[in-house]
Each structure stands twice: as structure tokens, then as C-alpha cells.
Design a protein around this motif. Structure first.
Motif, mmCIF file in Angstrom:
data_model
loop_
_atom_site.group_PDB
_atom_site.id
_atom_site.type_symbol
_atom_site.label_atom_id
_atom_site.label_comp_id
_atom_site.label_asym_id
_atom_site.label_seq_id
_atom_site.Cartn_x
_atom_site.Cartn_y
_atom_site.Cartn_z
ATOM 1 N N ILE A 14 0.869 -1.180 0.000
ATOM 2 C CA ILE A 14 0.000 0.000 0.000
ATOM 3 C C ILE A 14 0.899 1.222 0.000
ATOM 4 N N ASN A 15 0.726 2.095 -0.969
ATOM 5 C CA ASN A 15 1.622 3.240 -1.141
ATOM 6 C C ASN A 15 0.829 4.530 -1.242
ATOM 7 N N PHE A 16 1.547 5.648 -1.085
ATOM 8 C CA PHE A 16 0.924 6.963 -1.218
ATOM 9 C C PHE A 16 0.458 7.187 -2.654
ATOM 10 N N SER A 17 -0.601 7.967 -2.802
ATOM 11 C CA SER A 17 -1.087 8.336 -4.130
ATOM 12 C C SER A 17 -0.334 9.525 -4.701
ATOM 13 N N PHE A 18 0.459 10.211 -3.885
ATOM 14 C CA PHE A 18 1.267 11.319 -4.393
ATOM 15 C C PHE A 18 2.724 10.868 -4.471
ATOM 16 N N VAL A 19 3.362 11.210 -5.591
ATOM 17 C CA VAL A 19 4.669 10.653 -5.905
ATOM 18 C C VAL A 19 5.585 11.754 -6.413
ATOM 19 N N GLU A 20 6.794 11.367 -6.734
ATOM 20 C CA GLU A 20 7.751 12.311 -7.297
ATOM 21 C C GLU A 20 7.377 12.652 -8.740
ATOM 22 N N GLU A 21 7.596 13.899 -9.110
ATOM 23 C CA GLU A 21 7.217 14.343 -10.453
ATOM 24 C C GLU A 21 8.024 13.624 -11.529
ATOM 25 N N CYS A 22 9.286 13.312 -11.250
ATOM 26 C CA CYS A 22 10.112 12.638 -12.259
ATOM 27 C C CYS A 22 9.581 11.241 -12.570
ATOM 28 N N TRP A 23 8.912 10.582 -11.609
ATOM 29 C CA TRP A 23 8.328 9.280 -11.888
ATOM 30 C C TRP A 23 7.283 9.392 -12.996
ATOM 31 N N GLU A 24 6.459 10.428 -12.902
ATOM 32 C CA GLU A 24 5.402 10.606 -13.886
ATOM 33 C C GLU A 24 5.980 10.832 -15.281
ATOM 34 N N ALA A 54 5.573 7.117 -16.827
ATOM 35 C CA ALA A 54 4.223 7.195 -17.379
ATOM 36 C C ALA A 54 4.137 8.116 -18.589
ATOM 37 N N GLY A 55 5.223 8.837 -18.903
ATOM 38 C CA GLY A 55 5.188 9.771 -20.019
ATOM 39 C C GLY A 55 4.208 10.902 -19.819
ATOM 40 N N ASN A 56 3.955 11.252 -18.563
ATOM 41 C CA ASN A 56 2.972 12.275 -18.218
ATOM 42 C C ASN A 56 3.699 13.590 -17.937
ATOM 43 N N THR A 57 3.638 14.503 -18.881
ATOM 44 C CA THR A 57 4.351 15.786 -18.722
ATOM 45 C C THR A 57 3.537 16.828 -17.978
ATOM 46 N N MET A 80 0.101 13.873 -8.152
ATOM 47 C CA MET A 80 -0.707 12.668 -8.037
ATOM 48 C C MET A 80 -0.275 11.686 -9.128
ATOM 49 N N ARG A 81 -0.232 10.423 -8.789
ATOM 50 C CA ARG A 81 0.280 9.415 -9.714
ATOM 51 C C ARG A 81 -0.753 9.055 -10.778
ATOM 52 N N SER A 82 -0.284 8.802 -11.988
ATOM 53 C CA SER A 82 -1.131 8.286 -13.054
ATOM 54 C C SER A 82 -0.765 6.845 -13.389
ATOM 55 N N PHE A 135 -11.192 -15.979 -18.875
ATOM 56 C CA PHE A 135 -11.032 -15.223 -20.103
ATOM 57 C C PHE A 135 -9.646 -15.467 -20.671
ATOM 58 N N GLU A 136 -9.552 -15.474 -21.987
ATOM 59 C CA GLU A 136 -8.267 -15.648 -22.658
ATOM 60 C C GLU A 136 -7.850 -14.303 -23.237
ATOM 61 N N ALA A 137 -6.769 -13.765 -22.717
ATOM 62 C CA ALA A 137 -6.293 -12.459 -23.156
ATOM 63 C C ALA A 137 -5.394 -12.618 -24.369
ATOM 64 N N ASP A 138 -5.355 -11.580 -25.186
ATOM 65 C CA ASP A 138 -4.431 -11.503 -26.313
ATOM 66 C C ASP A 138 -3.313 -10.537 -25.957
ATOM 67 N N PHE A 139 -2.148 -10.792 -26.531
ATOM 68 C CA PHE A 139 -0.983 -9.947 -26.277
ATOM 69 C C PHE A 139 -0.396 -9.515 -27.616
ATOM 70 N N GLU A 140 -0.191 -8.230 -27.785
ATOM 71 C CA GLU A 140 0.395 -7.727 -29.015
ATOM 72 C C GLU A 140 1.564 -6.815 -28.681
ATOM 73 N N PRO A 141 2.589 -6.779 -29.513
ATOM 74 C CA PRO A 141 3.746 -5.905 -29.235
ATOM 75 C C PRO A 141 3.319 -4.447 -29.113
ATOM 76 N N ALA A 142 3.937 -3.766 -28.193
ATOM 77 C CA ALA A 142 3.572 -2.364 -27.938
ATOM 78 C C ALA A 142 4.769 -1.659 -27.321
ATOM 79 N N GLU A 143 4.588 -0.372 -27.078
ATOM 80 C CA GLU A 143 5.615 0.430 -26.429
ATOM 81 C C GLU A 143 5.007 1.121 -25.225
ATOM 82 N N HIS A 144 5.814 1.225 -24.168
ATOM 83 C CA HIS A 144 5.391 1.871 -22.919
ATOM 84 C C HIS A 144 6.586 2.631 -22.381
#
Length: 830
Positions: free
Chosen positions: A528-538, A542-545, A561-563, A651-660
Motif C-alpha cells: 500500500i503506497n501513497f497516491s502522491f509521488v515524485e514528479e520525475c516518476w510521472e 508514465a510519459g505524463n508531462t 498525483m500518480r497516473s 477469459f483468454e487475453a491476447d498480447f500484441e507488441p507495444a511500447e510503454h
């Protein structure tokens, strides 16, 4: 807040025992957090006067004292204290006395003994030996008027009880002994000792010019000059004792007087050394670049959001918080300036936290201090200064009182019917009016034309709060006061009568607890962690500018706040690795915060902020703990993929190549369920592995919880009488073709009522060949050329209610091969 019971009873003394008094305060909302004795238990210690003190014949550091304890004959007592001298009065423990317990918990009993050959008939005590303080530099010297032979506990009033109150922010008017006494009088009806502030004689016309330049900072400023005071005087013992029992040590006479009035009346004040003030005083907001060395030794920088008191040379005090070192009083001080002001609570609130310290003055001012009695309280301080530090030459100037912008007391209406509904008990208008009047509130009935004064359904009271009550602003505040005065213990216990309809969860959805249990069964541990985090993490993970920023973060590194939940899990991993953990499996169910202009403002949502729940997991280290049955192997992408498939089953999930942004570009996949993307799975990006100083890359996944909670409704099927048919198919495809594409082609080619499953069971890629072997030779051996691969799949066919014929099976297989060739340019492996 801590104070002695005796001080409280000097203002209001109801016929209640200590326990009953504590219970009364607690039930009125003034929670008594602790009751403890004012001094540890000891007995047989009386006031003794040293009549004679001579050097011990056989010890340089011992003296033989003749002590009068009121028994006629003097006692012969050997003492090693450096201040043992004739004429002083000190605590004397008689033979048979019991001193406070030592570290072993056993009381120390005094006996007749010989010290270096001289008989000692008792013991002279220091404050530390009686556990009254930590001072052990010498004997505890009592006042000259202490009666010889009287029990020290009686003379020092040690049989007292210390009350510690845990006050809520709305009870700022109880941050003083007199304020608590005022509440106690209202609760019990016991008379309250009236306060009197007689004006001291004015002996000069000196005034220190003060300009209040910020009415939004200071609403009232009062001050007075006092000349020719003796700051080397000693604070009287009664004041030292009361301050000590409030948790405040004695500093110097002027500081003690200011602290004493604060505890007594709730009025923080400040005493300046007048000769250290340069020119006139200004009360204003700070200016960027200004600095101040405080009384605690810290040097702070101020800006336009911090109130200050300044003279011609610079800032001298933080308004309502702490004075400056430059104008502090000392033993050399002769002339002083006494200041008492009303600082607006919003102008003081939060300022101390900017500098990482808190003061009693700031604690009171940010909750609200009575603005109407600054002059009276200066009179009280002045009288104490004259009594303790006064000399024949001491003269007082007139009080300079500037009322710049005082709070306006707004009347608050109380509907008696509303009070009855909220409290759940019948009340009359007379009961409400009497309860509020006992608190010192101005109450005026404002009845409707057809309502009687005692009508519980039609009475309206208009209440004007006193100047010291900043917490009474709305009707609910008055209802709370009525409840406190009537007594919470009198509120009826009424069970709810509303019909209760249970909400049955749909069968097609499982609970978040079931998801937690499923992940725990897979070997993960919940965090269980805080919902507020360091800005550099985002930005990095998460690519959240443009993250959602906090207006008042609890720490600088927790500003947004974390995304995404991934940063929190990586922090947990780093924490465990720092403690030599070798294998980590953690997960979290938590809320993330995303900007979304389409979200309206409601009782369950915040405008512009989407707050979905997600479930994320992290796996690091060995697949399993070290054992003899199999070789050690590091966890990889497919291990965690299996965990995600188990979590989403049936349920049977599908997996496709992606970028994160957080994951390795070539080792990341998007998770699809029913064609909808529900999250990502992959290995941590090498850049972030280096940034987090991880020896190896962890495997991560993050999914939408709403999708994970879904479950298909179970449907009964009869057991098939015909056995299914299995056929293996090995096809050669380009190296970039995935099994998912092969599976899709086969599924499209074979009728749904025939195809049961398509399972990949083998992958073959040719090894690199030497130049002299040649491509043709390599292809001749395996049928697979470089840049190609062979995928072997097992196709399961069956038809409900009938047995498949060889012709149907061959037709299905030929259709699958043809579709593979058409879509993927695949060929059967030789």
C-alpha cells in the motif's frame, strides 16, 4: 495542552473529584488524554534549615551540617552538595523516609548511617533526588519563608495532578487555563473567578511609534514602554512551578511572564529590548531577500507571504510566530516594549511549517486569539513586570492601541427543529437558549408568528458569538455546542428504522478482495503506497508531462498525483533490495489520477479528474526459491505473462507488441481482452534499471481493475460423447510472424463449430551457417531458411453430437493451410 489541576481550580472549583473532573471535560469534547501526578511518590521529607555547616574531618568534599527540622534538637547530617551552607532552607529526608523509586523500581529508604566515621541522621535532597527535575548541581533551595518542619509535598503543592488535553482545532478558546475554567463553569454551573485588570500608574509619556501597513495581517496592535526594569531579578517559585507543570521551563523573568500570561489567558505576547529597536516599528508583509535570526538561533528568509514586525534597520520579529534575536531581552536590558496584537488566523496559518518548526504562539494565533482584550492583557503583563522586575525607578508609559481592522461578529441562526433532527432527541427552545447562554453567547429568540417560545418545531434563535469564539460560523456549530452542554451521554441510542435492502453483487463480477487473493496465491505480496509521488516518476515511467499537482504537498518529493502504479512498486523493490532481499513479488490495487475534461463535478467525482482503479504487479529475482529439484532461473517476461493469464482466467487475453515509457521497447506487450486494451506487461527499460540502480530488470504489469473484475457466467454443458481429433501442423513463416497471427488465420479458416483449440508446442529457428555450407545446404537439412522459423501447432477439432469424418478433417486442415499461405505466405515444413 498541559496544566496543573490546582491552577484550574483557582479559577473554577466545582465539587468534583479529579476523575470526575476529567470525565466532565472529556464528555464535553475537551478530551483528557492523560492524568499524571505532579510529583513522584515520596514521604518523610520536610523543610529543614541548615544552621551550621563545617568541613568533614576526613573528606574534602563532605560537610557536616546541623539542620533544624522543627523537632527541637538539631539533626547531624553529612552532605556533599556544594551549596550546603548556613541559612538556607532545603528538603530534608528524615530517618525512615522513602524517596522516589530508582531504576530498579524500588523506593529508597533513609536510615541512620556513618559516612567516613561521622553519623548522619537523614539526608539533604536535591531536585533530582526527589525527581522534581534533572538538576543535581546542588541542594534544592526553598523559599526563605518556608516553614521549618512542614512536609515538602504540602509546601510545594506536589500532590497536584497534571491534565493533558487533546484539543480539536475548533476549541482554540480552550488553549489557556482560564479558557478551560470558563468551559468548566458552563458545564457544571460552578462560579467562575472574574478577571480584573487594574490599570497600572503611568509615569511617563513615552510611546514607540508603530505603523500597521497590512490590515489583512494585523487587525489590532497594542504596545507599551516600561523603563528601568531589573531583568536580573529571580522568577518567583510559584510561577516557575506553574510553568514547569505546563511543560515550560523557566528562562528569565520577562520571558517567564510572557509565557505565564499565554498559558493563563491564551494571549501570546512579545517583550522587546527597547534600546535595541532602531527608529519606528512597521507591521507589514515581508519583502523578498529579507532575513531574520530568530530566538531559537535559526536564520530564516521571508517573503511577501510572511508577516513581520520591522524597524528602520530590518525585520525584528515573525508576526505571531517568534521574535528575533536582535531585539531579545537579556540581563543587560533596562527598558522594554511590551507588544500584544491580534493577527488574522489566515495570515499566520502554515507559516511555521515553512521553516520546519512550531511555536505555542503560532499554534494559538492560527486558530484565533481574542482581539478584544489586548489592552487588558498588557495591563496584566505590566503588573507582573512591576511585581517581579520593578525597581523604585521603574516607570510605565501609556498604552498605544491601534484598532486597524477588527473582526465583525456575524450572528448565526439556530433552528430548534433542525437541532432536534440532527441530534436525534427532543429539545425545547428554552433548553437550547439556556445551553448557549451558559457559554457566554448572546442569544435572541426569533420566533415565527405562530410559534410559542418553547415550541420544538418553530423556535429560531439568533446567536452572536463572543470575540474569543472563531469557530462559530454556521448552524451546525451551534448544534454542536448545544450537544456539548446538554451532554453527549444524554443523547438517545435510537436504532435506524429505514428499510435496508442488501446489494447483491452480480455473478459476472468478482470483488477486489478476490483479485488480491488470486495474486497472493500466485506468490505476490500486497503493498500500500501513497497516491502522491515524485514528479520525475510521472515523466519517466508514465510519459505524463502535465501531472496533477498538489497545492500543499506533505513533502517536496511527493508533489504530484500518480497516473501509474509502477513507480510505487519500483520504490518498494528498491527498499527491499537495500535490505538484501533476493526475490521480490509485490502487487498493489490503487487509484490513479488522470486529467479528463469530460469528468463532471459531483459528490463522487472531481471535475476534470478521472480516478480509475488499477492493479499492478512486479516480479524480480529467481522464478522460485533455491531448491534441489530444478536449476535456478531468473524470472522472465513469459513467467509474468503466465501470471496475468492466470489472473484473467477463464477469459483468454491476447498480447500484441507495444511500447510503454517504463518498459523495454522489444519486450513489452499490450494486454487485450475482447479486443479492448486493458493494460501493459513487460520488462523495465534498461535506462530506468540504471537510474534505479537495479542489478537486473524486473518484470512489470499494470491492468485496469474494472476489466480484471469481470467474470463470465458459468454455463453447464453436457460431456461430449465423441472424442476430439488432434492434428499437428508445422508451417514455415517469416521470422517476424507471431503465433497470434497464425492462430487468427487458422481460426478464420475453420468453422467455429469444429475448431476447439489451437496450441503452439514447438518453435524452430535454424542456426547460423558457415559461408562454405551455403544457404541451399542449410535449407536442405531443415527446410527452414535463414530469416524464417518453423511453428508447430496442434489443432483440436470436434463437433457436438456427431463424429467427424476423415473428409471433413482433411477439408478443415487444407483450408487452414490455404489461409496461412494467403495471409502469411506460409508453407508446410518439409
Amino acid at each position: 495542552m498541559q496544566f496543573p489541576e490546582s491552577w484550574l481550580r483557582s479559577f473554577c472549583n466545582p465539587p468534583l473529584s479529579t476523575t470526575e473532573l476529567a470525565e466532565t471535560l472529556t464528555m464535553a469534547g475537551l478530551e483528557v488524554e492523560e492524568l499524571r501526578p505532579g510529583a513522584p511518590p515520596f514521604s518523610g521529607v520536610v523543610v529543614g534549615e541548615i544552621k551550621e555547616a563545617v568541613q568533614h574531618p576526613d573528606a574534602d568534599r563532605l560537610r557536616v551540617c546541623q539542620v533544624d527540622v522543627g523537632q527541637g534538637a538539631l539533626l547531624n547530617i553529612v552532605c556533599g552538595a556544594p551549596n550546603a551552607r548556613p541559612g538556607i532552607k532545603v528538603p530534608c529526608a528524615l530517618v525512615g523516609a522513602e524517596l522516589p523509586p530508582g531504576p530498579d523500581g524500588k523506593p529508597f529508604r533513609i536510615k541512620t548511617s556513618k559516612l567516613r566515621g561521622v553519623e548522619s541522621q537523614g539526608m539533604l535532597c536535591s531536585a533530582r533526588e526527589l525527581q522534581l527535575s534533572d538538576d543535581h548541581g546542588g541542594l534544592l533551595e526553598l523559599a526563605p519563608d518556608a516553614p521549618v518542619g512542614q512536609d515538602v509535598r504540602v509546601w510545594l503543592n506536589l500532590d497536584d495532578t497534571l491534565f493533558t488535553l487533546k484539543l480539536t482545532p475548533n476549541l482554540a478558546h480552550c488553549l489557556s487555563v482560564y479558557g478551560v475554567a470558563r468551559e468548566l463553569s458552563a458545564l457544571t454551573g460552578a462560579p467562575l473567578q472574574p478577571l480584573a485588570f487594574p490599570s497600572v500608574p503611568v509615569g511617563c509619556t513615552d510611546k514607540l511609534p508603530v505603523q500597521v501597513l497590512a490590515p489583512d495581517l494585523c487587525g489590532r496592535f497594542s504596545g507599551r514602554i516600561v523603563r528601568n526594569v531589573n531583568t536580573r531579578a529571580q522568577t518567583p517559585q510559584w510561577m516557575v512551578d506553574r510553568l514547569a507543570r505546563c511543560g515550560q521551563r523557566s528562562v528569565s523573568p520577562l520571558v517567564d511572564i510572557s509565557n505565564y500570561v499565554m498559558f493563563e489567558l491564551g494571549r501570546p505576547s512579545h517583550i522587546f529590548d527597547l534600546d535595541k529597536i532602531h527608529g519606528d516599528l512597521e507591521v507589514r508583509w515581508g519583502r523578498p531577500g529579507e532575513q531574520l535570526k530568530l530566538l531559537n538561533g535559526n536564520t530564516v528568509s521571508v517573503d511577501e507571504k510572511v508577516g513581520v514586525i520591522a524597524d528602520a534597520q530590518g525585520v525584528e520579529s515573525l508576526a505571531g510566530i517568534m521574535g528575533g534575536d536582535a531585539t531579545a531581552v537579556s540581563d543587560a536590558t533596562r527598558n522594554i516594549y511590551i507588544e500584544a496584537a491580534f493577527w488574522w488566523p489566515k495570515a499566520v496559518a502554515g507559516r511555521s511549517r515553512r521553516y520546519n518548526f512550531a511555536t505555542d504562539a503560532g499554534h494559538r494565533f492560527e486558530r484565533g486569539v481574542d482581539p478584544e482584550h489586548t489592552v487588558e492583557h498588557i495591563e496584566r503583563i505590566t503588573q507582573l513586570v512591576l511585581d517581579i522586575c520593578g525597581t523604585p525607578e521603574t516607570v510605565c508609559g501609556p498604552i498605544d492601541d491601534q484598532r486597524v481592522r477588527m473582526p465583525v461578529r456575524q450572528p448565526v441562526r439556530l433552528r430548534v427543529a433542525r437541532a432536534c433532527k440532527v441530534l436525534g432527541m427532543p429539545l425545547t427552545q428554552a433548553q437550547c437558549s439556556e445551553a448557549l447562554a451558559r457559554l457566554g453567547l448572546e442569544v435572541t429568540p426569533k420566533n415565527t408568528p405562530d410559534a410559542t417560545p418553547d415550541a420544538a418545531d418553530g423556535g429560531i434563535l439568533e446567536v452572536v458569538p463572543p470575540s474569543y469564539r472563531f469557530d462559530l460560523a454556521i448552524e451546525e456549530d451551534l448544534i454542536e455546542e448545544v450537544a456539548r452542554m446538554v451532554g453527549y451521554q444524554r443523547l438517545p441510542t435510537t436504532p435506524p428504522l429505514a428499510p435496508v435492502t442488501p446489494r447483491v453483487a452480480p455473478e459476472t463480477q468478482r470483488s477486489p478482495f478476490a483479485v488480491r487473493r488470486a495474486l497472493a496465491a500466485l506468490g505476490y505480496q500486497e503493498t500500500i503506497n501513497f497516491s502522491f509521488v515524485e514528479e520525475c516518476w510521472e515523466q519517466e515511467l508514465a510519459g505524463n508531462t502535465q501531472p496533477i499537482r498538489l497545492l500543499n504537498p506533505i513533502a517536496s518529493q511527493m508533489s504530484v498525483m500518480r497516473s501509474s502504479l509502477l513507480g510505487s512498486l519500483l520504490q518498494v523493490l528498491r527498499f527491499n533490495l537495500d535490505r538484501k532481499a533476493q526475490r521480490v513479488r509485490v502487487f498493489e490495487l490503487g487509484r490513479v489520477f488522470l486529467r479528463d475534461a469530460s469528468v463532471p463535478d459531483s459528490d463522487r467525482t472531481v471535475a476534470g479528474v478521472h480516478q480509475p482503479m488499477r492493479v499492478a504487479g512486479l516480479a524480480y529475482g529467481l522464478v522460485d526459491r533455491l531448491q534441489w529439484g530444478q536449476k535456478a532461473r531468473e524470472v522472465d517476461f513469459f513467467d509474468v505473462k503466465g501470471d496475468v493469464q492466470a489472473l484473467l482466467a477463464p477469459f483468454e487475453a491476447d498480447f500484441e507488441p507495444a511500447e510503454h515509457p517504463a518498459m523495454h521497447p522489444g519486450r513489452c506487450a499490450r494486454v487485450l481482452l475482447g479486443g479492448q486494451a486493458i493494460g501493459f506487461i513487460g520488462e523495465l527499460h534498461p535506462r530506468w534499471c540504471q537510474g534505479w540502480e537495479l542489478p537486473q530488470a524486473p518484470q512489470l504489469f499494470e491492468l485496469e481493475l474494472e476489466a480484471v473484475l469481470q467474470r463470465p457466467l458459468p454455463q453447464a454443458r453436457p460431456v461430449a460423447r465423441q472424442q476430439p481429433v488432434e492434428r499437428d501442423l508445422a508451417v514455415v513463416v517469416a521470422e517476424g510472424v507471431t503465433f497470434a497471427q497464425v492462430q487468427a488465420a487458422i481460426t478464420a479458416a475453420i468453422a467455429p463449430n469444429l475448431l476447439q483449440a489451437v496450441v503452439l508446442f514447438d518453435v524452430y529457428k535454424p542456426q547460423a551457417q558457415s559461408a562454405r555450407d551455403g544457404t541451399a545446404a542449410a535449407a536442405g537439412v531443415s527446410g527452414v531458411r535463414p530469416g524464417e522459423k518453423s511453428l508447430a501447432v496442434r489443432i483440436t477439432l470436434a463437433r457436438e453430437g456427431a463424429t467427424l469424418t476423415e473428409a471433413e478433417i482433411d477439408a478443415a486442415m487444407q483450408a487452414a493451410v490455404a489461409e496461412l499461405a494467403r495471409r502469411l505466405k506460409a508453407r508446410l515444413r518439409a
